[in-house]
Design a protein around this motif. Structure first.
Motif, mmCIF file in Angstrom:
data_model
loop_
_atom_site.group_PDB
_atom_site.id
_atom_site.type_symbol
_atom_site.label_atom_id
_atom_site.label_comp_id
_atom_site.label_asym_id
_atom_site.label_seq_id
_atom_site.Cartn_x
_atom_site.Cartn_y
_atom_site.Cartn_z
ATOM 1 N N THR A 4 0.846 -1.184 0.000
ATOM 2 C CA THR A 4 0.000 0.000 0.000
ATOM 3 C C THR A 4 0.884 1.238 0.000
ATOM 4 O O THR A 4 1.800 1.355 0.811
ATOM 5 C CB THR A 4 -0.912 -0.005 1.245
ATOM 6 O OG1 THR A 4 -1.732 -1.169 1.194
ATOM 7 C CG2 THR A 4 -1.787 1.236 1.288
ATOM 8 N N THR A 6 1.009 5.339 0.352
ATOM 9 C CA THR A 6 0.308 6.497 0.914
ATOM 10 C C THR A 6 1.146 7.740 0.642
ATOM 11 O O THR A 6 2.303 7.639 0.210
ATOM 12 C CB THR A 6 0.125 6.342 2.432
ATOM 13 O OG1 THR A 6 1.422 6.348 3.050
ATOM 14 C CG2 THR A 6 -0.613 5.061 2.789
ATOM 15 N N LYS A 7 0.581 8.901 0.946
ATOM 16 C CA LYS A 7 1.375 10.123 0.751
ATOM 17 C C LYS A 7 2.585 10.130 1.677
ATOM 18 O O LYS A 7 3.603 10.733 1.366
ATOM 19 C CB LYS A 7 0.516 11.376 0.925
ATOM 20 C CG LYS A 7 -0.068 11.557 2.284
ATOM 21 C CD LYS A 7 -0.985 12.765 2.342
ATOM 22 C CE LYS A 7 -1.625 12.856 3.714
ATOM 23 N NZ LYS A 7 -2.750 13.752 3.742
ATOM 24 N N ALA A 27 -9.704 2.117 -6.440
ATOM 25 C CA ALA A 27 -10.651 2.390 -5.356
ATOM 26 C C ALA A 27 -11.446 1.116 -5.086
ATOM 27 O O ALA A 27 -11.689 0.334 -6.005
ATOM 28 C CB ALA A 27 -11.596 3.525 -5.731
ATOM 29 N N ASN A 57 -4.909 3.739 -2.978
ATOM 30 C CA ASN A 57 -6.361 3.850 -2.887
ATOM 31 C C ASN A 57 -6.704 5.339 -2.975
ATOM 32 O O ASN A 57 -6.400 6.102 -2.071
ATOM 33 C CB ASN A 57 -6.841 3.246 -1.565
ATOM 34 C CG ASN A 57 -8.334 3.313 -1.386
ATOM 35 O OD1 ASN A 57 -9.025 4.155 -1.954
ATOM 36 N ND2 ASN A 57 -8.846 2.417 -0.564
ATOM 37 N N ASP A 59 -9.446 6.859 -2.721
ATOM 38 C CA ASP A 59 -10.382 7.323 -1.694
ATOM 39 C C ASP A 59 -9.629 7.724 -0.429
ATOM 40 O O ASP A 59 -9.980 8.696 0.233
ATOM 41 C CB ASP A 59 -11.413 6.253 -1.354
ATOM 42 C CG ASP A 59 -12.442 6.059 -2.456
ATOM 43 O OD1 ASP A 59 -12.521 6.911 -3.373
ATOM 44 O OD2 ASP A 59 -13.176 5.055 -2.408
ATOM 45 N N ASP A 60 -8.582 6.957 -0.094
ATOM 46 C CA ASP A 60 -7.781 7.245 1.092
ATOM 47 C C ASP A 60 -6.712 8.301 0.823
ATOM 48 O O ASP A 60 -6.261 8.977 1.749
ATOM 49 C CB ASP A 60 -7.086 5.970 1.596
ATOM 50 C CG ASP A 60 -8.070 4.942 2.116
ATOM 51 O OD1 ASP A 60 -9.227 5.299 2.416
ATOM 52 O OD2 ASP A 60 -7.674 3.761 2.220
ATOM 53 N N GLU A 61 -6.287 8.403 -0.426
ATOM 54 C CA GLU A 61 -5.190 9.307 -0.801
ATOM 55 C C GLU A 61 -5.616 10.209 -1.968
ATOM 56 O O GLU A 61 -5.053 10.139 -3.067
ATOM 57 C CB GLU A 61 -3.951 8.483 -1.197
ATOM 58 C CG GLU A 61 -3.442 7.555 -0.126
ATOM 59 C CD GLU A 61 -2.911 8.274 1.099
ATOM 60 O OE1 GLU A 61 -2.484 9.444 0.990
ATOM 61 O OE2 GLU A 61 -2.926 7.660 2.186
#
Length: 106
Positions: A4, A6-7, A27, A57, A59-61
């Protein structure tokens, strides 16, 4: 290995990885994204550590999604030396995905 992204880990795991990295923007609600997951898992098994795969993802990022122009998903990028080439949107098969990767790495 699929991980995964992420930023928080994008720079370390993708831009500064020191090797090519395949990135998928997806997503959970995207049906085609869910269908692509087994293809990416098979590709990960086939290529092993030679080509790590990261999933973002959107939606999360949302910031990464916007930065990487994920207006249509799934969108894939191959990062090399901190930069990505042309994006691939919704590949129709594992063969198309592998051909695109090979073309990007040439």
């Amino acid at each position: 290995m699929i991980q995964t992204i992420t930023k928080e880990n994008f720079a370390a795991e993708v831009e500064n990885a020191g090797r090519p990295v395949l990135v998928e923007l997806w997503a959970p609600w995207c049906v085609y994204c869910r269908r692509l997951t087994p293809v990416l898992e098979r590709l990960s098994d086939k290529l092993g550590d030679g080509l790590p795969i990261g999933k973002i993802n959107i939606d999360d990022e949302p910031e990464l999604g916007q930065k990487l122009d994920a207006s249509t998903i799934p969108t894939l990028y191959l990062y090399q030396n901190g930069q990505h080439g042309e994006k691939l949107v919704a590949p129709s098969s594992q063969a198309q995905l592998e051909e695109w990767i090979n073309g990007q790495m040439a």
